[in-house]
Design a protein around this motif. Structure first.
Motif, PDB file in Angstrom:
ATOM      1  N   TRP A 102       0.622  -0.993   0.041  1.00 41.39           N
ATOM      2  CA  TRP A 102       0.308   0.090  -0.367  1.00 41.39           C
ATOM      3  C   TRP A 102       1.116   0.832   0.234  1.00 41.39           C
ATOM      4  N   GLN A 103       2.182   0.878   0.303  1.00 39.15           N
ATOM      5  CA  GLN A 103       2.498   2.618   1.162  1.00 39.15           C
ATOM      6  C   GLN A 103       3.067   3.480  -0.280  1.00 39.15           C
TER       7      GLN A 103
ATOM      8  N   GLN B 103       7.997  -2.122  -9.616  1.00 42.56           N
ATOM      9  CA  GLN B 103       6.997  -1.446 -10.538  1.00 42.56           C
ATOM     10  C   GLN B 103       6.158  -0.476 -10.016  1.00 42.56           C
ATOM     11  N   HIS B 104       5.895  -0.274  -9.092  1.00 39.10           N
ATOM     12  CA  HIS B 104       4.637   0.317  -8.185  1.00 39.10           C
ATOM     13  C   HIS B 104       4.993   1.267  -8.785  1.00 39.10           C
ATOM     14  N   LEU B 105       6.055   2.104  -8.672  1.00 38.04           N
ATOM     15  CA  LEU B 105       6.509   3.645  -9.373  1.00 38.04           C
ATOM     16  C   LEU B 105       7.200   3.995 -10.121  1.00 38.04           C
ATOM     17  N   ASN B 106       7.520   2.480 -10.590  1.00 38.79           N
ATOM     18  CA  ASN B 106       7.477   3.181 -12.328  1.00 38.79           C
ATOM     19  C   ASN B 106       6.434   3.031 -13.686  1.00 38.79           C
ATOM     20  N   CYS B 174      -0.847  -6.426 -17.126  1.00 35.54           N
ATOM     21  CA  CYS B 174      -2.165  -5.589 -17.845  1.00 35.54           C
ATOM     22  C   CYS B 174      -2.291  -4.108 -17.117  1.00 35.54           C
ATOM     23  N   GLU B 175      -0.926  -3.709 -16.689  1.00 31.76           N
ATOM     24  CA  GLU B 175      -0.612  -2.049 -16.537  1.00 31.76           C
ATOM     25  C   GLU B 175      -0.482  -2.409 -17.774  1.00 31.76           C
ATOM     26  N   ILE B 176       0.074  -2.646 -18.432  1.00 28.39           N
ATOM     27  CA  ILE B 176       0.892  -1.794 -19.416  1.00 28.39           C
ATOM     28  C   ILE B 176      -0.310  -2.119 -20.804  1.00 28.39           C
ATOM     29  N   GLU B 177      -1.479  -2.973 -21.119  1.00 31.44           N
ATOM     30  CA  GLU B 177      -2.494  -2.341 -22.221  1.00 31.44           C
ATOM     31  C   GLU B 177      -3.610  -0.882 -21.313  1.00 31.44           C
ATOM     32  N   GLN B 178      -3.223  -0.860 -19.945  1.00 30.43           N
ATOM     33  CA  GLN B 178      -3.979   0.328 -19.234  1.00 30.43           C
ATOM     34  C   GLN B 178      -4.084   1.538 -20.505  1.00 30.43           C
TER      35      GLN B 178
END
Lengths: 230, 230
Positions: A102-103, B103-106, B174-178
């Motif tokens: 989450w963070q 991947q979160h911050l990229n 799934c992220e890259i399809e968005q």
């Protein structure tokens, strides 16, 4: 071959990992990298140390790994670590993971963005942010801190996961200390955060203070210069 | 009591988790939540379903958990899951974690920010973003996609972790399809991403297409209306 930790104590996740390794008596070679001096930006660094060019990361023999939270999980599998830091019980571990996932797009993103906007970019470029950018980055940081208090610092405390401290506490505390570099001290504005972070510090000392020594020094001078503004 | 998955297939991590559960034959009750209709925003939802007011999340009996990646890890402990998705081998697992943390911050942050700036906000407010905001969100998305290709789609492939597909591939795909929802198709601009994502889709079908059905439909109409701009 001893584990090598590459870190900069001005980086939040570097501090978290440093404190965690020290507290658990994991033997490691200290390999400091100065982000401010751009040591990570050279082609040699990329080839020899880490293609990701960010800290912290480890070399465990030939095995290279970035991302502090993934490294913490690896360490709990490879070394004898007290269970409460990252519990083996499936549901308890899932709750620590819940905070640690989450963070990223909350506390970490928004405290960092405030710092980059109001401290790092001005230092690098000599230009202050526009009022709009300043207000926006501060608004999102405050929102994240309020959400953190509401959702994670409940009455079941005193720690994020209840009665026992976990890696989530160290990770969160190191992120929440960071905006002090830009003259904003969350502990002044959020009483629940203040009570909790003082407890985390106590549990993690002397390593908490050791890891925050440089930050405390810079925050003091930054606090003086930006006090009027905040 | 059967596992309940609360999800919206227009949310990237919801799709990733949905595909993962289906592929592994994990029995679950489908509980769709419409983010567009704001079903998650009510006080009743907060009290009864999730105080975090975001999807995906699960209820496993009395146990409530958010964050798709933490949920995936919980599922691998609680159900018989093929090892390659999230390997038990410590170093292999660490490399999957490395991507999932990175991947979160990229990829996640920058593809989402582009979508929010150019599609969601205009839909919500009726106002187009300024040219500066549009350019900035696009620049960071393109940078993330290039970095992803360079750092993760290496010659050791064809998958992110090498010869075998892992949860990191589903999450990333799934992220890259968005951004296709906003009329930008990464597969047109990044040939390595195109080859890799087609392979992920093949490995995950029929569930990949099932999860992307609504996105594909919206992307087609969005593509027509924004083609000139991009």
């Amino acid at each position: 071959m001893v584990l090598k930790l590459y870190y900069d104590l001005l980086s939040q996740p570097s501090r978290a990992l440093y404190i965690f390794l020290k507290l658990n008596g994991v033997p490691f070679q200290q390999c400091p990298v100065s982000l401010m001096e751009g040591e990570h930006r050279t082609e040699e660094f990329k080839q020899k140390y880490s293609k990701f060019q960010k800290v912290p990361f480890i070399h465990d023999g030939d095995f290279k790994l970035i991302e502090s939270i993934g490294i913490m999980r690896y360490i709990t599998r490879e070394y004898p670590i007290e269970d409460h830091w990252y519990p083996k019980d499936s549901k308890k571990q899932a709750k620590v993971d819940e905070y640690l996932e989450w963070q990223h797009l909350n506390i970490r993103l928004n405290c960092s963005t405030f710092l980059i906007t109001t401290w790092m970019n001005p230092m690098r470029t000599g230009k202050q942010p526009s009022q709009e950018k300043y207000d926006s980055s501060k608004k999102y940081m405050l929102k994240s801190l309020s959400t953190f208090e509401e959702l994670f610092l409940s009455d079941d405390g005193p720690f994020l996961m209840g009665k026992e401290i976990s890696y989530a506490d160290i990770q969160a505390a190191c992120e929440i200390e960071q905006p002090r570099l830009a003259g904003f001290n969350p502990m002044v504005h959020y009483p629940k955060i203040k009570t909790w972070i003082e407890l985390v510090r106590k549990e993690c000392n002397p390593y908490y203070d050791e890891a925050h020594e440089m930050l405390n020094m810079l925050a003091e001078s930054s606090g003086k210069s930006t006090k009027a503004k905040l």
